[in-house]
Design a protein around this motif. Structure first.
Motif, PDB file in Angstrom:
ATOM      1  N   LEU A   1       1.022  -1.212   0.000  1.00 26.36           N
ATOM      2  CA  LEU A   1      -0.016  -0.127  -0.188  1.00 26.36           C
ATOM      3  C   LEU A   1       0.822   1.217  -0.119  1.00 26.36           C
ATOM      4  CD1 LEU A   1      -3.006   1.086   0.258  1.00 26.36           C
ATOM      5  CD2 LEU A   1      -2.634   0.911   2.590  1.00 26.36           C
ATOM      6  N   ASP A   2       0.624   2.069  -1.121  1.00 26.02           N
ATOM      7  CA  ASP A   2       1.407   3.385  -1.151  1.00 26.02           C
ATOM      8  C   ASP A   2       1.078   4.430   0.253  1.00 26.02           C
ATOM      9  OD1 ASP A   2       2.959   5.538  -1.924  1.00 26.02           O
ATOM     10  OD2 ASP A   2       1.525   6.372  -3.314  1.00 26.02           O
ATOM     11  N   LEU A   3       1.816   4.456   1.026  1.00 24.15           N
ATOM     12  CA  LEU A   3       1.700   5.277   2.356  1.00 24.15           C
ATOM     13  C   LEU A   3       1.961   6.670   2.022  1.00 24.15           C
ATOM     14  CD1 LEU A   3       2.322   3.063   5.391  1.00 24.15           C
ATOM     15  CD2 LEU A   3       0.226   3.312   4.226  1.00 24.15           C
ATOM     16  N   ALA A   4       2.786   6.873   0.909  1.00 23.19           N
ATOM     17  CA  ALA A   4       3.502   8.294   0.598  1.00 23.19           C
ATOM     18  C   ALA A   4       2.606   9.345   0.200  1.00 23.19           C
ATOM     19  CB  ALA A   4       4.785   7.987  -0.459  1.00 23.19           C
TER      20      ALA A   4
ATOM     21  N   ARG B   1       9.891  -1.589   9.810  1.00 25.88           N
ATOM     22  CA  ARG B   1      10.905  -2.892   9.702  1.00 25.88           C
ATOM     23  C   ARG B   1      11.777  -2.648   8.609  1.00 25.88           C
ATOM     24  NH1 ARG B   1       5.705  -6.016  10.781  1.00 25.88           N
ATOM     25  NH2 ARG B   1       5.653  -6.569  12.628  1.00 25.88           N
ATOM     26  N   ARG B   2      11.120  -2.214   7.655  1.00 25.47           N
ATOM     27  CA  ARG B   2      12.071  -2.241   6.583  1.00 25.47           C
ATOM     28  C   ARG B   2      13.006  -0.897   6.162  1.00 25.47           C
ATOM     29  NH1 ARG B   2       9.221  -4.677   1.051  1.00 25.47           N
ATOM     30  NH2 ARG B   2       8.789  -6.922   1.956  1.00 25.47           N
ATOM     31  N   GLY B   3      12.763   0.134   7.195  1.00 27.58           N
ATOM     32  CA  GLY B   3      13.426   1.176   7.280  1.00 27.58           C
ATOM     33  C   GLY B   3      13.176   2.217   6.126  1.00 27.58           C
ATOM     34  N   ILE B   4      11.788   2.004   5.817  1.00 29.35           N
ATOM     35  CA  ILE B   4      11.284   3.042   4.658  1.00 29.35           C
ATOM     36  C   ILE B   4      10.410   4.110   5.168  1.00 29.35           C
ATOM     37  CG2 ILE B   4      12.035   1.698   2.551  1.00 29.35           C
ATOM     38  CD1 ILE B   4       9.258   0.414   2.495  1.00 29.35           C
ATOM     39  N   LEU B   5       9.929   3.846   6.306  1.00 28.66           N
ATOM     40  CA  LEU B   5       8.846   4.714   6.676  1.00 28.66           C
ATOM     41  C   LEU B   5       9.276   6.186   7.113  1.00 28.66           C
ATOM     42  CD1 LEU B   5       6.041   4.926   7.831  1.00 28.66           C
ATOM     43  CD2 LEU B   5       6.581   4.111  10.076  1.00 28.66           C
ATOM     44  N   ARG B   6      10.778   6.270   7.644  1.00 26.28           N
ATOM     45  CA  ARG B   6      11.092   7.680   7.861  1.00 26.28           C
ATOM     46  C   ARG B   6      11.074   8.841   6.706  1.00 26.28           C
ATOM     47  NH1 ARG B   6      13.368  10.401  11.905  1.00 26.28           N
ATOM     48  NH2 ARG B   6      13.346   8.466  13.355  1.00 26.28           N
TER      49      ARG B   6
ATOM     50  N   ASP C   1       7.656  11.362  12.071  1.00 31.53           N
ATOM     51  CA  ASP C   1       6.873  11.345  13.282  1.00 31.53           C
ATOM     52  C   ASP C   1       6.539   9.882  13.513  1.00 31.53           C
ATOM     53  OD1 ASP C   1       7.483  14.030  13.647  1.00 31.53           O
ATOM     54  OD2 ASP C   1       5.546  14.508  12.757  1.00 31.53           O
ATOM     55  N   LEU C   2       5.761   9.278  12.703  1.00 30.12           N
ATOM     56  CA  LEU C   2       5.396   8.025  12.751  1.00 30.12           C
ATOM     57  C   LEU C   2       6.520   6.964  12.949  1.00 30.12           C
ATOM     58  CD1 LEU C   2       2.929   5.931  12.877  1.00 30.12           C
ATOM     59  CD2 LEU C   2       3.021   6.026  10.377  1.00 30.12           C
TER      60      LEU C   2
END
Length: 279
Positions: free
Chosen positions: A160-163, A255-260, A265-266
């Protein structure tokens, strides 16, 4: 769409009765007769007050993620017993417990008899639902080309594209079997990205904000010394929310290090509360 807990099952007596129902269909001599019999018998028995289907529905409810959400859109209440393999095409699976999920009318109706297989003899993709106005024919043997959430994890096929778009993006290489399966499931049958179901995309985006707010509240209350029972209640409420795929993707991105890069903040909240990665 999210993977279901396939270890759940109705009582043994219910499974035995379903097998008896199925034997009535299997004894018919032709596919046409089995298809007609299965459709008629299911309609007459899938009713409130039939103890067998009362138990089936209890078990399907227990399988749902959190509350009784539609397995496909995760937005509406699952209120219809859905056949993964359509009963008209696969009468041998009409009363098979492992062929049931809970779906909403908005998903179950359009899905109808849409189904495809990868043929056992050639490996090629083939739709097997009849054209409008044409009689139903017995499908060729083959593996389903529809992602089956009782056996497979849909998140193995899409992200899911969260961006920004909050649409499902196929992650398999183009023209592979996995790509065909993902495209057929998400874009042809369920149409979870289609503009006619824009409300689902919007709901996924809103769920993202809600999950983030609930995690923020949890961290604040935990750090303020809130008693564990109260914290557990907050966790349970989060787990019952609609669109659980959004939550699973928030965890996977971290977990994959792609959220930052998407939401610093999340990402920080998960760092502060690593226990949330297990919810």
């Amino acid at each position: 769409m999210i993977q279901l807990n396939n270890t759940i099952a109705p009582p043994e007596a219910t499974l035995i009765k379903l097998a008896e129902y199925q034997s009535e269909i299997d004894e018919k001599p032709t596919f046409k007769l089995r298809s007609a019999e299965g459709k008629a018998k299911f309609s007459s028995r899938n009713k409130k007050g039939n103890n067998v289907f009362d138990e089936v529905k209890k078990s399907l409810t227990a399988m749902c993620s959190g509350t009784r959400r539609c397995v496909y859109c995760e937005d509406s209440v699952g209120d219809e017993v859905e056949h993964i393999f359509p009963k008209d095409l696969y009468p041998e699976k009409v009363f098979r417990w492992d062929n049931y999920v809970y779906a909403c009318g908005n998903c179950n109706g359009p899905k109808n008899n849409k189904f495809a297989v990868f043929r056992a003899d050639t490996g090629l993709f083939q739709t097997v639902n009849p054209a409008p106005g044409q009689p139903t024919q017995q499908p060729p043997a083959g593996a389903p080309a529809l992602i089956t959430p009782r056996e497979e994890d849909p998140l193995d096929f899409c992200m899911l594209d969260l961006a920004g778009t909050f649409k499902f993006v196929i992650i398999a290489a183009a023209n592979t079997t996995a790509w065909q399966k993902s495209d057929y499931t998400y874009n042809t049958v369920l149409r979870l990205n289609h503009e006619e179901r824009e409300f689902l995309r919007q709901a996924r985006e809103e769920a993202y904000g809600d999950y983030k707010a609930r995690l923020t509240e949890y961290v604040q209350w935990r750090d303020a010394g809130t008693p564990p029972p109260r914290l557990q209640k907050m966790i349970t409420q989060l787990q019952k929310k609609n669109h659980p795929t959004v939550w699973k993707e928030m965890q996977r991105y971290h977990r994959r290090g792609i959220l930052r890069p998407v939401d610093v903040d999340l990402d920080s909240l998960f760092t502060q509360a690593p226990e949330a990665l297990t919810w």
